[in-house]
Motif scaffolding. Structure first.
Motif, mmCIF file in Angstrom:
data_model
loop_
_atom_site.group_PDB
_atom_site.id
_atom_site.type_symbol
_atom_site.label_atom_id
_atom_site.label_comp_id
_atom_site.label_asym_id
_atom_site.label_seq_id
_atom_site.Cartn_x
_atom_site.Cartn_y
_atom_site.Cartn_z
ATOM 1 N N THR B 31 0.802 -1.223 0.000
ATOM 2 C CA THR B 31 0.000 0.000 0.000
ATOM 3 C C THR B 31 0.833 1.271 0.000
ATOM 4 N N THR B 32 2.085 1.213 0.395
ATOM 5 C CA THR B 32 2.851 2.456 0.420
ATOM 6 C C THR B 32 3.398 2.758 -0.958
ATOM 7 N N SER B 33 3.588 4.033 -1.183
ATOM 8 C CA SER B 33 4.216 4.444 -2.432
ATOM 9 C C SER B 33 5.336 5.400 -2.079
ATOM 10 N N PHE B 34 6.417 5.244 -2.769
ATOM 11 C CA PHE B 34 7.584 6.079 -2.488
ATOM 12 C C PHE B 34 7.712 7.218 -3.468
ATOM 13 N N LEU B 35 6.716 7.327 -4.351
ATOM 14 C CA LEU B 35 6.748 8.387 -5.339
ATOM 15 C C LEU B 35 6.534 9.718 -4.643
ATOM 16 N N GLN B 36 7.526 10.571 -4.692
ATOM 17 C CA GLN B 36 7.401 11.879 -4.075
ATOM 18 C C GLN B 36 6.813 12.837 -5.091
ATOM 19 N N THR B 37 5.595 13.281 -4.863
ATOM 20 C CA THR B 37 5.017 14.237 -5.797
ATOM 21 C C THR B 37 5.360 15.648 -5.354
ATOM 22 N N GLN B 38 5.489 16.493 -6.329
ATOM 23 C CA GLN B 38 5.731 17.899 -6.068
ATOM 24 C C GLN B 38 4.544 18.661 -6.616
ATOM 25 N N SER B 39 4.394 19.871 -6.168
ATOM 26 C CA SER B 39 3.284 20.656 -6.688
ATOM 27 C C SER B 39 3.816 21.950 -7.289
ATOM 28 N N LEU B 40 3.131 22.388 -8.323
ATOM 29 C CA LEU B 40 3.538 23.585 -9.051
ATOM 30 C C LEU B 40 2.287 24.441 -9.202
ATOM 31 N N ALA B 41 2.269 25.570 -8.527
ATOM 32 C CA ALA B 41 1.087 26.433 -8.586
ATOM 33 C C ALA B 41 1.137 27.273 -9.849
ATOM 34 N N VAL B 42 0.055 27.252 -10.596
ATOM 35 C CA VAL B 42 -0.010 27.966 -11.866
ATOM 36 C C VAL B 42 -1.307 28.765 -11.890
ATOM 37 N N VAL B 43 -1.197 30.012 -12.367
ATOM 38 C CA VAL B 43 -2.388 30.844 -12.515
ATOM 39 C C VAL B 43 -3.131 30.375 -13.768
ATOM 40 N N THR B 44 -4.430 30.240 -13.658
ATOM 41 C CA THR B 44 -5.208 29.760 -14.804
ATOM 42 C C THR B 44 -5.171 30.780 -15.940
ATOM 43 N N PRO B 45 -5.156 30.310 -17.166
ATOM 44 C CA PRO B 45 -4.952 31.225 -18.295
ATOM 45 C C PRO B 45 -6.218 31.998 -18.654
ATOM 46 N N ALA B 46 -5.991 33.099 -19.302
ATOM 47 C CA ALA B 46 -7.111 33.875 -19.835
ATOM 48 C C ALA B 46 -7.762 33.074 -20.962
ATOM 49 N N PRO B 47 -9.069 33.141 -21.078
ATOM 50 C CA PRO B 47 -9.753 32.291 -22.058
ATOM 51 C C PRO B 47 -9.383 32.567 -23.507
ATOM 52 N N SER B 48 -8.829 33.714 -23.814
ATOM 53 C CA SER B 48 -8.518 33.951 -25.215
ATOM 54 C C SER B 48 -7.114 34.503 -25.362
ATOM 55 N N VAL B 49 -6.506 34.148 -26.480
ATOM 56 C CA VAL B 49 -5.130 34.571 -26.737
ATOM 57 C C VAL B 49 -5.058 36.088 -26.851
ATOM 58 N N ASP B 50 -6.160 36.711 -27.306
ATOM 59 C CA ASP B 50 -6.137 38.154 -27.558
ATOM 60 C C ASP B 50 -5.951 38.961 -26.280
ATOM 61 N N GLU B 51 -6.261 38.343 -25.141
ATOM 62 C CA GLU B 51 -6.124 39.089 -23.890
ATOM 63 C C GLU B 51 -4.684 39.163 -23.409
ATOM 64 N N LEU B 52 -3.808 38.388 -24.029
ATOM 65 C CA LEU B 52 -2.415 38.405 -23.600
ATOM 66 C C LEU B 52 -1.723 39.647 -24.143
ATOM 67 N N PRO B 53 -0.844 40.238 -23.350
ATOM 68 C CA PRO B 53 -0.108 41.391 -23.862
ATOM 69 C C PRO B 53 0.859 40.963 -24.957
ATOM 70 N N THR B 54 1.010 41.810 -25.958
ATOM 71 C CA THR B 54 1.879 41.441 -27.078
ATOM 72 C C THR B 54 2.905 42.526 -27.377
ATOM 73 N N ASP B 55 3.139 43.410 -26.433
ATOM 74 C CA ASP B 55 4.104 44.474 -26.724
ATOM 75 C C ASP B 55 5.541 43.960 -26.586
#
Lengths: 134, 135
Positions: B31-55
């Protein structure tokens, strides 16, 4: 006729003691070193990463399979509509934290699509689970 | 008359104990698992590419469908991504890193890119999926 003293068969317990010692040690090792995890119905091979934000107690876990389908609990759905179900699910639990377990071979667009759906469901930040490695 | 009962309580049988300990051992092994999981917090993306800054203050990481990664159009090796991103950013710390995932790119590449962007010291990291990245 010469009679030998018969050796009484007393030694079987003594030979078992090292075995018991080793088994106890192994038992204690597995108790301390392992972590118990609830069994999940989908097996994914997590992507390898280096960073660790050390977030704990993540209540709702979404699983993205290698073919791009998303599991929430025992329901499987498409990444496009997952946000809607997550919204319902979070409503029940009253929590805004979501962890995503994505297979390393899952299409990135499915993960991003899922994250877009989560944004619409009101989740600002998701936690992607990775495995130590490079 | 009756014989005296032999007192043998000093060495009670160890076999049941061993059985139980073995069972526990097998239980914990399975029952034990030695797999060490890590976590990576990510901000959810804007629904459309057009909202991203492009300058000009945007560095783009392209995750191409054939598995390669490019920084602003220049292909880089996966191992050299963090280094290349540092060079592309240089001293300007107010940059935004945008990760564009083309159809066919894998999650492993996405994670690699997110981690590289995080380590590069950019101000913010955005993600978006696109059907096809225009060359």
């Amino acid at each position: 006729m010469i009679e030998f003293d018969q050796e009484p068969p007393k030694r079987q317990f003594e030979t078992l003691i090292p075995l018991i010692n080793v088994v106890f040690l192994l038992l204690i090792f597995f108790l301390l070193a392992g972590t118990m995890q609830p069994a999940e119905n989908v097996a994914v091979s997590l992507p390898k990463g280096a960073l660790n934000d050390k977030e704990r107690d993540l209540p709702s876990t979404l699983i993205v399979e290698a073919d791009g389908f998303v599991w929430l609990g025992d329901r499987v759905m498409d990444a496009k509509i997952a946000g809607h179900f997550v919204k319902q699910h979070l409503g029940e639990e009253g929590s805004r934290r979501v962890a995503v377990k994505a297979d390393r071979d899952a299409p990135a667009e499915a993960v991003l699509e899922l994250m877009e759906g989560l944004r619409e469901a009101g989740v600002e930040q998701v936690t992607l689970l990775t495995e130590r490695g490079s | 008359m009756f014989e005296e009962p032999v007192r043998r309580r000093g060495m009670a049988s160890l076999t049941p104990l061993i059985d139980v300990v073995f069972l526990l051992l097998i239980f914990f092994m399975l029952t034990t698992s030695f797999l060490q999981t890590q976590s990576l917090a990510v901000v959810t993306p804007a629904p459309s590419v057009d909202e991203l800054p492009t300058d000009a203050r945007v560095v783009e990481i392209w995750l191409l469908g054939n598995g390669t990664i490019a920084i602003d159009g220049t292909p880089v090796e996966r191992a050299a991504l963090a280094e290349g991103l540092k060079q592309a950013i240089g001293e300007r710390k107010d940059l935004t890193v945008t990760i564009l995932a083309e159809k066919g790119s894998k999650t492993q590449a996405l994670i690699t890119a997110i981690e590289a962007a995080r380590q590069s010291g950019a101000k913010s990291v955005g993600t978006a999926r696109v059907e096809r990245i225009a060359p």
